[in-house]
Design an enzyme around this catalytic site. Structure first.
Site, PDB file in Angstrom:
ATOM      1  N   ASP A   1      10.411   1.186   8.971  1.00  0.00           N
ATOM      2  CA  ASP A   1       9.022   1.265   8.918  1.00  0.00           C
ATOM      3  C   ASP A   1       8.637  -0.034   9.286  1.00  0.00           C
ATOM      4  O   ASP A   1       7.419  -0.393   9.381  1.00  0.00           O
ATOM      5  CB  ASP A   1       8.553   1.753   7.774  1.00  0.00           C
ATOM      6  CG  ASP A   1       8.389   3.221   7.733  1.00  0.00           C
ATOM      7  OD1 ASP A   1       8.001   4.120   8.365  1.00  0.00           O
ATOM      8  OD2 ASP A   1       9.292   3.687   6.855  1.00  0.00           O
TER       9      ASP A   1
ATOM     10  N   ASP B   1       1.089  -3.646   6.904  1.00  0.00           N
ATOM     11  CA  ASP B   1       1.194  -3.246   5.498  1.00  0.00           C
ATOM     12  C   ASP B   1       1.877  -4.550   4.664  1.00  0.00           C
ATOM     13  O   ASP B   1       2.015  -4.497   3.457  1.00  0.00           O
ATOM     14  CB  ASP B   1       2.142  -1.967   5.282  1.00  0.00           C
ATOM     15  CG  ASP B   1       1.359  -0.722   5.636  1.00  0.00           C
ATOM     16  OD1 ASP B   1       0.205  -0.570   5.485  1.00  0.00           O
ATOM     17  OD2 ASP B   1       2.036   0.063   6.554  1.00  0.00           O
TER      18      ASP B   1
ATOM     19  N   ARG C   1      10.310   0.046   1.510  1.00  0.00           N
ATOM     20  CA  ARG C   1       9.641  -1.061   2.302  1.00  0.00           C
ATOM     21  C   ARG C   1       9.591  -2.300   1.656  1.00  0.00           C
ATOM     22  O   ARG C   1       9.400  -3.207   2.361  1.00  0.00           O
ATOM     23  CB  ARG C   1       8.209  -0.330   2.997  1.00  0.00           C
ATOM     24  CG  ARG C   1       8.348   0.958   3.673  1.00  0.00           C
ATOM     25  CD  ARG C   1       6.917   1.026   4.332  1.00  0.00           C
ATOM     26  NE  ARG C   1       6.804  -0.068   5.522  1.00  0.00           N
ATOM     27  CZ  ARG C   1       5.723  -0.177   5.864  1.00  0.00           C
ATOM     28  NH1 ARG C   1       4.521   0.731   6.065  1.00  0.00           N
ATOM     29  NH2 ARG C   1       5.477  -1.142   6.915  1.00  0.00           N
TER      30      ARG C   1
ATOM     31  N   ARG D   1       0.330   3.977  -2.538  1.00  0.00           N
ATOM     32  CA  ARG D   1       0.871   2.598  -2.266  1.00  0.00           C
ATOM     33  C   ARG D   1       0.682   1.652  -2.791  1.00  0.00           C
ATOM     34  O   ARG D   1       1.140   0.268  -2.765  1.00  0.00           O
ATOM     35  CB  ARG D   1       0.725   2.652  -0.919  1.00  0.00           C
ATOM     36  CG  ARG D   1       1.576   3.697  -0.009  1.00  0.00           C
ATOM     37  CD  ARG D   1       2.991   3.781  -0.180  1.00  0.00           C
ATOM     38  NE  ARG D   1       3.611   4.868   0.657  1.00  0.00           N
ATOM     39  CZ  ARG D   1       4.239   4.850   1.795  1.00  0.00           C
ATOM     40  NH1 ARG D   1       3.744   3.563   2.547  1.00  0.00           N
ATOM     41  NH2 ARG D   1       4.324   5.616   2.753  1.00  0.00           N
TER      42      ARG D   1
ATOM     43  N   HIS E   1      -3.482   5.927   3.691  1.00  0.00           N
ATOM     44  CA  HIS E   1      -4.070   4.855   3.410  1.00  0.00           C
ATOM     45  C   HIS E   1      -5.421   4.833   3.565  1.00  0.00           C
ATOM     46  O   HIS E   1      -6.056   5.796   4.233  1.00  0.00           O
ATOM     47  CB  HIS E   1      -3.625   3.514   4.338  1.00  0.00           C
ATOM     48  CG  HIS E   1      -2.147   3.188   4.033  1.00  0.00           C
ATOM     49  ND1 HIS E   1      -1.346   3.159   5.021  1.00  0.00           N
ATOM     50  CD2 HIS E   1      -1.521   2.491   2.967  1.00  0.00           C
ATOM     51  CE1 HIS E   1      -0.078   2.776   4.566  1.00  0.00           C
ATOM     52  NE2 HIS E   1      -0.140   2.369   3.168  1.00  0.00           N
TER      53      HIS E   1
ATOM     54  N   CYS F   1      -1.869  -0.400  12.242  1.00  0.00           N
ATOM     55  CA  CYS F   1      -0.932  -0.422  11.499  1.00  0.00           C
ATOM     56  C   CYS F   1       0.432  -1.425  12.005  1.00  0.00           C
ATOM     57  O   CYS F   1       1.177  -1.959  11.386  1.00  0.00           O
ATOM     58  CB  CYS F   1      -0.079   0.828  11.141  1.00  0.00           C
ATOM     59  SG  CYS F   1      -1.081   2.152  10.619  1.00  0.00           S
TER      60      CYS F   1
HETATM   61  C1  CIR Z   1       4.980   4.715   6.035  1.00  0.00           C
HETATM   62  O1  CIR Z   1       4.879   5.644   5.435  1.00  0.00           O
HETATM   63  O2  CIR Z   1       4.861   3.451   5.389  1.00  0.00           O
HETATM   64  C2  CIR Z   1       5.164   4.151   7.335  1.00  0.00           C
HETATM   65  N1  CIR Z   1       5.705   5.648   7.839  1.00  0.00           N
HETATM   66  C3  CIR Z   1       3.739   4.157   8.097  1.00  0.00           C
HETATM   67  C4  CIR Z   1       2.721   3.131   7.686  1.00  0.00           C
HETATM   68  C5  CIR Z   1       1.494   3.345   8.405  1.00  0.00           C
HETATM   69  N2  CIR Z   1       0.719   1.989   8.148  1.00  0.00           N
HETATM   70  C6  CIR Z   1      -0.502   2.056   7.797  1.00  0.00           C
HETATM   71  O3  CIR Z   1      -1.247   2.952   8.053  1.00  0.00           O
HETATM   72  N3  CIR Z   1      -1.046   0.675   7.743  1.00  0.00           N
END
Ligand code: CIR
Length: 264
Positions: free
Chosen positions: A65, A71, A90, A135, A165, A252
């Protein structure tokens, strides 16, 4: 409300790797990395079209990711806050981002047991909101509050329901405008702002990347695009379907920041 205007000038992105196929997906979907690559190029072009200077990091296959760099770090008024992702797979992604920023901007960080993901953080002119998500935990929010206190920016947490999020459900656009999924349009946290509602059928498009007069909007969401255009924004549509499969959206894929250009 602050009278300071921030002009966004820089963007940091990370190319996706083939391992994006195994990115976390709440829908159990797998993106096609080659198609995602084409979409990522279009996204970077849109950032350039909005006038940003774009730095592209190499893919990091170890972290499926890792193209979702938002993030891993926030830049708030010239201060980098290095996040600590809540998703166990992550954790560690942020270290190379820390190295990249180390000799460029002052950097502080969130420490264990705190977790915070940039996708939960909405930076408003006079305060910062953090989504109460799986998260980002209360310890992470408290640490962020302590880090931003010297900047005079209070931090408050807001419930986000089933969303991944906070920014999955709402985006601050500048100009006193918030774009929000219709269920969040009445959220008390947005009461000082004019809310542009996103209809249920276009829920994914509540996450857009606002870049001054330009907005990167996922392609294929005509109602949201039209509502934003009515407010005078220049719409940059980008296909993001492969990222949607792994719950990622327009904000993201980048960390954006800029320079203070003085009072407005
Ligand atoms: C996750 O689940 O962490 C990733 N597949 C997607 C992250 C998306 N990030 C965001 O919305 N800032």
């Amino acid at each position: 409300m602050s009278q300071e205007q921030i002009c966004l000038t820089r963007a940091l992105v990370r190319q996706l790797g083939a391992s994006l196929f195994n990115g976390i997906s709440r829908k159990g979907l797998h993106p096609d990395p080659r198609r995602a690559q084409v979409q990522h190029v279009a996204y970077c072009k849109a950032l350039c079209e909005a006038g940003l200077d774009v730095t592209v990091l190499r893919p990091d296959e170890q972290y499926p990711d890792s193209c979702f760099v938002q993030d891993t770090a926030l830049v708030i008024r010239g201060l980098v806050v290095l996040c600590r992702p809540g998703a166990p797979t992550r954790q560690g992604e942020e270290e190379e981002i820390a190295e990249w920023f180390a000799d460029r901007l002052p950097l502080v960080r969130i420490y264990a047991p705190g977790t915070l993901e940039g996708g939960d953080v909405m930076i408003l002119p006079d305060r910062v909101l953090v989504g109460e998500s799986e998260r980002s935990n209360a310890e992470g929010v408290a640490q962020l509050g302590a880090l931003l206190d010297p900047l005079g920016l209070p931090v408050a947490s807001v419930p986000i329901g089933e969303n991944l999020h906070l920014l999955s459900a709402a985006t601050y656009l500048g100009r006193g405008l918030v774009l929000a999924f219709e269920d969040f349009a009445d959220c008390p946290a947005f009461s000082d702002y004019q809310v542009i509602p996103v209809p249920r059928a276009e829920a994914y498009s509540a996450n857009v990347l606002a870049l001054g007069d330009y907005i990167i909007v996922p392609a294929g969401f005509p109602t949201t695009a039209a509502r934003l255009a009515e407010h005078g924004f220049h719409i940059l549509p980008v296909p993001l379907s492969e990222f949607e499969k792994v719950d990622g959206g327009a904000t993201c894929l980048s960390i954006v920041w800029g320079e203070k250009v003085g009072p407005v």
